[in-house]
Design a protein around this motif. Structure first.
Motif, short mmCIF file in Angstrom:
data_model
loop_
_atom_site.label_atom_id
_atom_site.label_comp_id
_atom_site.label_asym_id
_atom_site.label_seq_id
_atom_site.Cartn_x
_atom_site.Cartn_y
_atom_site.Cartn_z
N PRO A 24 0.60 -10.19 7.65
CA PRO A 24 0.51 -11.40 6.81
C PRO A 24 1.91 -11.89 6.42
N GLY A 25 2.10 -13.18 6.50
CA GLY A 25 3.39 -13.77 6.13
C GLY A 25 3.56 -13.89 4.63
N ASP A 26 2.47 -14.03 3.93
CA ASP A 26 2.49 -14.18 2.48
C ASP A 26 2.58 -12.80 1.82
N ARG A 27 3.60 -12.61 0.99
CA ARG A 27 3.82 -11.32 0.33
C ARG A 27 2.63 -10.92 -0.55
N ALA A 28 2.06 -11.87 -1.28
CA ALA A 28 0.93 -11.58 -2.17
C ALA A 28 -0.29 -11.11 -1.36
N LEU A 29 -0.53 -11.75 -0.23
CA LEU A 29 -1.65 -11.35 0.63
C LEU A 29 -1.42 -9.95 1.19
N ARG A 30 -0.19 -9.67 1.60
CA ARG A 30 0.15 -8.35 2.13
C ARG A 30 -0.10 -7.27 1.07
N GLU A 31 0.37 -7.52 -0.15
CA GLU A 31 0.18 -6.55 -1.23
C GLU A 31 -1.30 -6.37 -1.57
N LYS A 32 -2.06 -7.44 -1.49
CA LYS A 32 -3.50 -7.37 -1.76
C LYS A 32 -4.20 -6.51 -0.70
N GLN A 33 -3.81 -6.67 0.55
CA GLN A 33 -4.41 -5.88 1.63
C GLN A 33 -4.04 -4.40 1.49
N ILE A 34 -2.80 -4.13 1.18
CA ILE A 34 -2.35 -2.74 0.99
C ILE A 34 -3.10 -2.12 -0.19
N ALA A 35 -3.25 -2.87 -1.28
CA ALA A 35 -3.97 -2.35 -2.45
C ALA A 35 -5.42 -2.03 -2.11
N ALA A 36 -6.05 -2.86 -1.31
CA ALA A 36 -7.44 -2.61 -0.92
C ALA A 36 -7.54 -1.34 -0.08
N MET A 37 -6.56 -1.11 0.77
CA MET A 37 -6.56 0.11 1.59
C MET A 37 -6.35 1.34 0.72
N ILE A 38 -5.51 1.23 -0.28
CA ILE A 38 -5.29 2.35 -1.20
C ILE A 38 -6.55 2.64 -2.00
N ARG A 39 -7.21 1.59 -2.48
CA ARG A 39 -8.47 1.80 -3.22
C ARG A 39 -9.53 2.44 -2.35
N ALA A 40 -9.47 2.19 -1.05
CA ALA A 40 -10.42 2.80 -0.11
C ALA A 40 -10.07 4.25 0.18
N GLY A 41 -8.96 4.75 -0.38
CA GLY A 41 -8.62 6.16 -0.25
C GLY A 41 -7.55 6.49 0.76
N HIS A 42 -6.88 5.49 1.30
CA HIS A 42 -5.83 5.73 2.29
C HIS A 42 -4.48 5.88 1.61
N PRO A 43 -3.60 6.71 2.16
CA PRO A 43 -2.26 6.87 1.58
C PRO A 43 -1.45 5.57 1.70
N LEU A 44 -0.50 5.40 0.80
CA LEU A 44 0.32 4.19 0.78
C LEU A 44 1.06 3.98 2.10
N ASP A 45 1.66 5.04 2.64
CA ASP A 45 2.42 4.85 3.88
C ASP A 45 1.52 4.45 5.04
N SER A 46 0.32 4.97 5.10
CA SER A 46 -0.62 4.57 6.16
C SER A 46 -1.04 3.12 5.99
N ALA A 47 -1.31 2.73 4.76
CA ALA A 47 -1.71 1.35 4.50
C ALA A 47 -0.59 0.38 4.89
N ARG A 48 0.63 0.71 4.52
CA ARG A 48 1.77 -0.15 4.88
C ARG A 48 1.94 -0.22 6.39
N GLU A 49 1.88 0.92 7.03
CA GLU A 49 2.07 0.98 8.49
C GLU A 49 1.05 0.09 9.21
N LEU A 50 -0.19 0.16 8.78
CA LEU A 50 -1.24 -0.60 9.45
C LEU A 50 -1.17 -2.09 9.12
N VAL A 51 -0.98 -2.44 7.87
CA VAL A 51 -0.92 -3.85 7.49
C VAL A 51 0.32 -4.52 8.08
N ASP A 52 1.43 -3.77 8.20
CA ASP A 52 2.67 -4.34 8.73
C ASP A 52 2.80 -4.23 10.24
#
Length: 176
Positions: free
Chosen positions: A130-158
Motif C-alpha cells: 500500500p502506498g498510503d502509510r495509514a492503510l499500511r499501518e491498518k493492515q499490519i495492525a489487523a495481522m497482529i490482532r490475528a495473532g501474527h508477529p510484527l515482523d511477519s506482518a511487515r514482511e507480508l504487507v510490504d
C-alpha cells in the motif's frame, strides 16, 4: 422448569458433547452453569461434576488433545497466527501438554491466507504494498490482532508483489 438431578445432568452433558466439540474444562463449565440455571438446592449435596467429566474423558467423549488439534487446524486455515490460537486454546481450558506447536511454515501460510482473504499488501487492488502509510499501518495492525508477529506482518504487507509474498511463505504455487 423441572429440578435437576444427577441423572438429568448426565443426560444434558451427554447431549452437549454429542452436539459440540468441547474440552474437559468446557464440559465442567457447562455442567456448573446448568446447575446454577436450574436453581440447585443448596441443602442437597451437589452431583460430583468432576467424576462425571472424568468418566466422559475415559469413555472418549471428550478429548482435549484432539480438540486442540482440530481447533488449531481450523484457526490456521482461517488465517490466524500462533498467539491467537494459543489464546483460543487457553480460553477453552486446554492444557499445554495437549497442544502442538505451530510450525514456522504453517504460521507463514496462515499469514498468507489472511493477506489474500483481506486483500492486504500485494493482494490488494494495486498488486503491491500500500502506498498510503495509514492503510499500511491498518493492515499490519489487523495481522497482529490475528495473532501474527510484527515482523511477519511487515514482511507480508510490504512485499513488492504476489510472487515475493508467496516466496516468503515458502509457496511458489500460485494456486494456493
Amino acid at each position: 422448569m423441572k429440578p435437576l438431578d444427577a441423572v438429568r445432568l448426565e443426560e444434558l452433558a451427554l447431549h452437549y458433547v454429542a452436539r459440540f466439540a468441547t474440552t474437559a474444562k468446557g464440559l465442567e463449565r457447562y455442567c456448573r452453569r446448568k446447575l446454577r440455571e436450574r436453581g440447585w438446592n443448596e441443602d442437597e449435596p451437589q452431583p460430583d461434576i468432576s467424576a462425571l467429566v472424568e468418566r466422559f474423558v475415559r469413555s472418549g467423549y471428550v478429548n482435549d488433545e484432539e480438540y486442540a488439534r482440530v481447533r488449531q487446524g481450523g484457526l490456521l486455515r482461517r488465517g490466524y497466527g500462533a498467539r491467537r490460537i494459543h489464546a483460543a486454546l487457553d480460553a477453552a481450558g486446554v492444557a499445554q501438554d495437549d497442544r502442538h506447536e505451530v510450525a514456522d511454515g504453517e504460521a507463514r501460510q496462515a499469514a498468507l491466507r489472511l493477506a489474500r482473504k483481506r486483500r492486504f499488501g500485494p493482494f490488494g487492488p494495486d498488486g503491491g504494498p500500500p502506498g498510503d502509510r495509514a492503510l499500511r499501518e491498518k493492515q499490519i495492525a489487523a495481522m497482529i490482532r490475528a495473532g501474527h508477529p510484527l515482523d511477519s506482518a511487515r514482511e507480508l504487507v510490504d512485499a513488492a508483489d504476489r510472487q515475493s509474498a508467496l516466496a516468503w511463505a515458502g509457496m511458489m504455487d500460485e494456486d494456493f
